[in-house]
Design a protein around this motif. Structure first.
Motif, mmCIF file in Angstrom:
data_model
loop_
_atom_site.group_PDB
_atom_site.id
_atom_site.type_symbol
_atom_site.label_atom_id
_atom_site.label_comp_id
_atom_site.label_asym_id
_atom_site.label_seq_id
_atom_site.Cartn_x
_atom_site.Cartn_y
_atom_site.Cartn_z
ATOM 1 N N LEU A 1 0.827 -1.207 0.000
ATOM 2 C CA LEU A 1 0.000 0.000 0.000
ATOM 3 C C LEU A 1 0.861 1.256 0.000
ATOM 4 N N LEU A 2 2.002 1.198 0.684
ATOM 5 C CA LEU A 2 2.913 2.343 0.679
ATOM 6 C C LEU A 2 3.562 2.530 -0.690
ATOM 7 N N GLU A 3 3.814 1.412 -1.378
ATOM 8 C CA GLU A 3 4.387 1.476 -2.726
ATOM 9 C C GLU A 3 3.451 2.212 -3.670
ATOM 10 N N GLU A 4 2.172 1.899 -3.553
ATOM 11 C CA GLU A 4 1.187 2.487 -4.471
ATOM 12 C C GLU A 4 -0.182 2.435 -3.820
ATOM 13 N N GLY A 5 -0.607 3.593 -3.334
ATOM 14 C CA GLY A 5 -1.874 3.652 -2.609
ATOM 15 C C GLY A 5 -3.066 3.230 -3.443
ATOM 16 N N GLY A 6 -3.007 3.494 -4.744
ATOM 17 C CA GLY A 6 -4.129 3.150 -5.618
ATOM 18 C C GLY A 6 -4.040 1.722 -6.110
ATOM 19 N N THR A 7 -3.943 0.783 -5.169
ATOM 20 C CA THR A 7 -3.819 -0.628 -5.520
ATOM 21 C C THR A 7 -5.104 -1.376 -5.205
#
Length: 211
Positions: free
Chosen positions: A105-111
């Protein structure tokens, strides 16, 4: 002394839990619950509590195939038998591991995450999770609403687990990702969280040697 463990599992973790319990002859009861109850947390709590109460008369310990799912931290503290649950926010955390879930989730919130169980449900899952299914009865297009609600999502992340038809599930996850213009990626999942939870139950029931 024969130990008896009961498992109460959400349908979306059914395949994974069935794989894990093959290594646990102590499991004598396996109950699969309706999927999607987390949309109504109070109903989820009520349903799981009732199932525990019914099963506790038949086993020595109970393992839940659920994460916290918003409300299961509020389960009553005292049942007739010990109850164990994976320490994860939801089924995604159960199959990725909570730390890796948070990192993703930190890598890409829009997951948008695709676990095997949710992927198998296809668009029914998408519409249910976004709570747009009933709007079709009012003349609104659930797909149009879903596209609008997912417009800020950028990645579809498939959780690979060694259970079920992985190739077919990945294909379905790719198709859904394409439908919503999500970049498709995948990460290896794990069954260790479920296995560790069952091991906790076994350890609890195993008489400890007195030194």
């Amino acid at each position: 002394m024969n130990m008896s463990i009961g498992v109460i599992c959400c349908r979306v973790l059914e395949a994974e839990m069935k794989t894990v319990i093959q290594g646990f002859p102590e499991v004598s009861h396996f109950e699969v619950m309706e999927w999607g109850l987390h949309i109504e947390p109070d109903l989820l709590l009520e349903t799981v509590t009732a199932q525990i109460v019914a099963l506790q008369e038949k086993v020595d310990a109970i393992v839940l195939g659920y994460g916290r799912c918003q409300i299961l931290d509020e389960l009553p503290e005292r049942f007739k038998v010990p109850v164990f649950r994976p320490q994860a926010d939801d089924c995604i955390g159960v199959l990725l591991g909570q730390d890796r879930y948070e990192k993703a989730l930190l890598e890409e919130g829009g997951t948008w995450f695709f676990t095997p169980g949710w992927t198998d449900l296809g668009m029914d899952f998408i519409f249910h999770e976004l709570q747009v299914s009933r709007l079709g009865e009012k003349g609104l297009d659930p797909m149009q609403l879903a596209r609008r609600m997912l417009k800020d999502f950028t990645r579809g992340l498939f959780v690979e687990v060694n259970s079920g038809d992985r190739e077919e599930l990945e294909k379905k996850a790719r198709e859904i990702s394409k439908t919503f213009n999500l970049r498709f990626e995948k990460k290896p999942g794990t069954l260790s969280v479920l296995r560790d939870t069952l091991n906790q139950a076994v350890k609890c029931l195993t008489p400890q040697e007195v030194i």
